[in-house]
Design a protein around this motif. Structure first.
Motif, mmCIF file in Angstrom:
data_model
loop_
_atom_site.group_PDB
_atom_site.id
_atom_site.type_symbol
_atom_site.label_atom_id
_atom_site.label_comp_id
_atom_site.label_asym_id
_atom_site.label_seq_id
_atom_site.Cartn_x
_atom_site.Cartn_y
_atom_site.Cartn_z
ATOM 1 N N UNK A 102 8.480 19.441 7.925
ATOM 2 C CA UNK A 102 9.419 18.513 7.273
ATOM 3 C C UNK A 102 9.279 17.083 7.812
ATOM 4 N N UNK A 103 9.126 16.954 9.117
ATOM 5 C CA UNK A 103 8.980 15.621 9.712
ATOM 6 C C UNK A 103 7.706 14.937 9.225
ATOM 7 N N UNK A 104 6.608 15.690 9.184
ATOM 8 C CA UNK A 104 5.324 15.111 8.761
ATOM 9 C C UNK A 104 5.398 14.679 7.299
ATOM 10 N N UNK A 105 5.855 15.575 6.439
ATOM 11 C CA UNK A 105 5.911 15.275 5.005
ATOM 12 C C UNK A 105 6.856 14.115 4.728
ATOM 13 N N UNK A 106 8.051 14.151 5.303
ATOM 14 C CA UNK A 106 9.031 13.091 5.032
ATOM 15 C C UNK A 106 8.653 11.765 5.691
ATOM 16 N N UNK A 107 7.763 11.776 6.685
ATOM 17 C CA UNK A 107 7.285 10.506 7.257
ATOM 18 C C UNK A 107 6.416 9.763 6.252
ATOM 19 N N UNK A 108 5.851 10.487 5.291
ATOM 20 C CA UNK A 108 4.996 9.878 4.275
ATOM 21 C C UNK A 108 5.726 9.628 2.957
ATOM 22 N N UNK A 109 6.705 10.465 2.664
ATOM 23 C CA UNK A 109 7.446 10.347 1.395
ATOM 24 C C UNK A 109 8.881 10.785 1.607
ATOM 25 N N UNK A 110 9.798 9.855 1.487
ATOM 26 C CA UNK A 110 11.217 10.205 1.601
ATOM 27 C C UNK A 110 11.660 11.002 0.375
ATOM 28 N N UNK A 111 11.099 10.646 -0.783
ATOM 29 C CA UNK A 111 11.445 11.309 -2.038
ATOM 30 C C UNK A 111 10.232 12.097 -2.521
ATOM 31 N N UNK A 112 10.383 13.401 -2.616
ATOM 32 C CA UNK A 112 9.261 14.252 -3.016
ATOM 33 C C UNK A 112 9.207 14.516 -4.521
ATOM 34 N N UNK A 171 10.268 24.127 -0.112
ATOM 35 C CA UNK A 171 11.097 22.942 -0.358
ATOM 36 C C UNK A 171 10.339 21.625 -0.180
ATOM 37 N N UNK A 172 9.193 21.672 0.481
ATOM 38 C CA UNK A 172 8.377 20.476 0.711
ATOM 39 C C UNK A 172 7.301 20.303 -0.364
ATOM 40 N N UNK A 173 7.363 21.148 -1.412
ATOM 41 C CA UNK A 173 6.371 21.152 -2.493
ATOM 42 C C UNK A 173 4.979 21.531 -1.988
ATOM 43 N N UNK A 174 4.978 22.416 -1.002
ATOM 44 C CA UNK A 174 3.732 22.956 -0.461
ATOM 45 C C UNK A 174 3.674 24.419 -0.864
ATOM 46 N N UNK A 175 2.542 24.818 -1.400
ATOM 47 C CA UNK A 175 2.323 26.219 -1.762
ATOM 48 C C UNK A 175 1.284 26.788 -0.799
ATOM 49 N N UNK A 176 1.346 28.074 -0.620
ATOM 50 C CA UNK A 176 0.381 28.769 0.225
ATOM 51 C C UNK A 176 -0.609 29.511 -0.660
ATOM 52 N N UNK A 177 -1.845 29.588 -0.201
ATOM 53 C CA UNK A 177 -2.877 30.340 -0.916
ATOM 54 C C UNK A 177 -3.707 31.097 0.108
ATOM 55 N N UNK A 178 -4.216 32.249 -0.306
ATOM 56 C CA UNK A 178 -5.085 33.033 0.575
ATOM 57 C C UNK A 178 -6.506 32.520 0.463
ATOM 58 N N UNK A 179 -7.125 32.330 1.603
ATOM 59 C CA UNK A 179 -8.518 31.925 1.669
ATOM 60 C C UNK A 179 -9.345 33.152 2.028
ATOM 61 N N UNK A 180 -10.503 33.287 1.435
ATOM 62 C CA UNK A 180 -11.382 34.432 1.665
ATOM 63 C C UNK A 180 -10.671 35.748 1.364
ATOM 64 N N UNK A 181 -9.941 35.764 0.256
ATOM 65 C CA UNK A 181 -9.163 36.948 -0.114
ATOM 66 C C UNK A 181 -10.030 38.015 -0.771
ATOM 67 N N UNK A 182 -9.538 39.248 -0.687
ATOM 68 C CA UNK A 182 -10.160 40.343 -1.412
ATOM 69 C C UNK A 182 -11.307 41.018 -0.702
ATOM 70 N N UNK A 183 -11.327 40.967 0.602
ATOM 71 C CA UNK A 183 -12.408 41.631 1.353
ATOM 72 C C UNK A 183 -12.355 43.140 1.192
#
Length: 170
Positions: free
Chosen positions: A103-113, A144-156
């Motif tokens: 939250x600190x990192x994201x809001x340091x760049x953009x107060x309004x997301x 809430x920070x508009x960050x989504x997670x994705x799997x990398x190298x999925x499906x082994x």
């Protein structure tokens, strides 16, 4: 091949974030970009992550992750006025992600997301696929920070892919 420490690259400000296109093969169009770290070393030239990531300390991985997030967000602010709105993916390992003050990192760049398209954090499947509770907790923290997670190298493996299908990832 040249090898340096991530700590050295961070201290000397040799790290750069480069962008690699992600192509949607079905639609035959640009789907986004991956943000990837590179080192521009004064003696060895451009170095790939294999030259500076092995053996990196947790604190240095956190500094790299913060640099990546800030750089991606600043680039998006430069691209938006010319109509370029791409989702950017960035690799961050689970342990770093758990400790990062997002939250600190994201809001340091953009107060309004509200006008930020957000970003995607890629997590290595092997670090998360067996821990549904952790996956859900991380998703709840970043959503809430508009960050989504994705799997990398999925499906082994089929069993891991079935588990991954139930996770809250894009």
């Amino acid at each position: 091949a040249a090898r340096i420490r991530l700590e050295e690259a961070l201290e000397n400000r040799w790290l750069e974030i480069w962008y690699a296109p992600k192509i949607d093969l079905r639609r035959k169009k640009l789907a986004g970009v991956d943000a990837v770290p590179r080192v521009r070393h004064p003696q060895f030239g451009i170095l790939q992550p294999g030259s500076f990531m092995p053996g990196a300390k947790a604190a240095d991985l956190a500094r790299l992750a913060e640099l990546g997030i800030v750089t991606v967000m600043q680039a998006e602010q430069r691209f938006a006025p010319i109509g370029v709105h791409l989702k950017v993916s960035l690799d961050i390992d689970v342990e770093t992600l758990k400790q990062l003050p997002l939250p600190d990192i994201v809001h340091s760049q953009r107060a309004d997301l509200s006008h930020w398209p957000g970003m995607i954090i890629d997590i290595e499947e092997s670090q998360i696929a067996t821990d549904m509770a952790l996956a859900q907790a991380l998703d709840a923290r970043v959503a809430p920070l508009k960050i989504r997670l994705a799997l990398d190298n999925a499906g082994r493996s089929h069993a891991e892919l079935v588990k991954a299908a139930a996770m809250p990832f894009v």
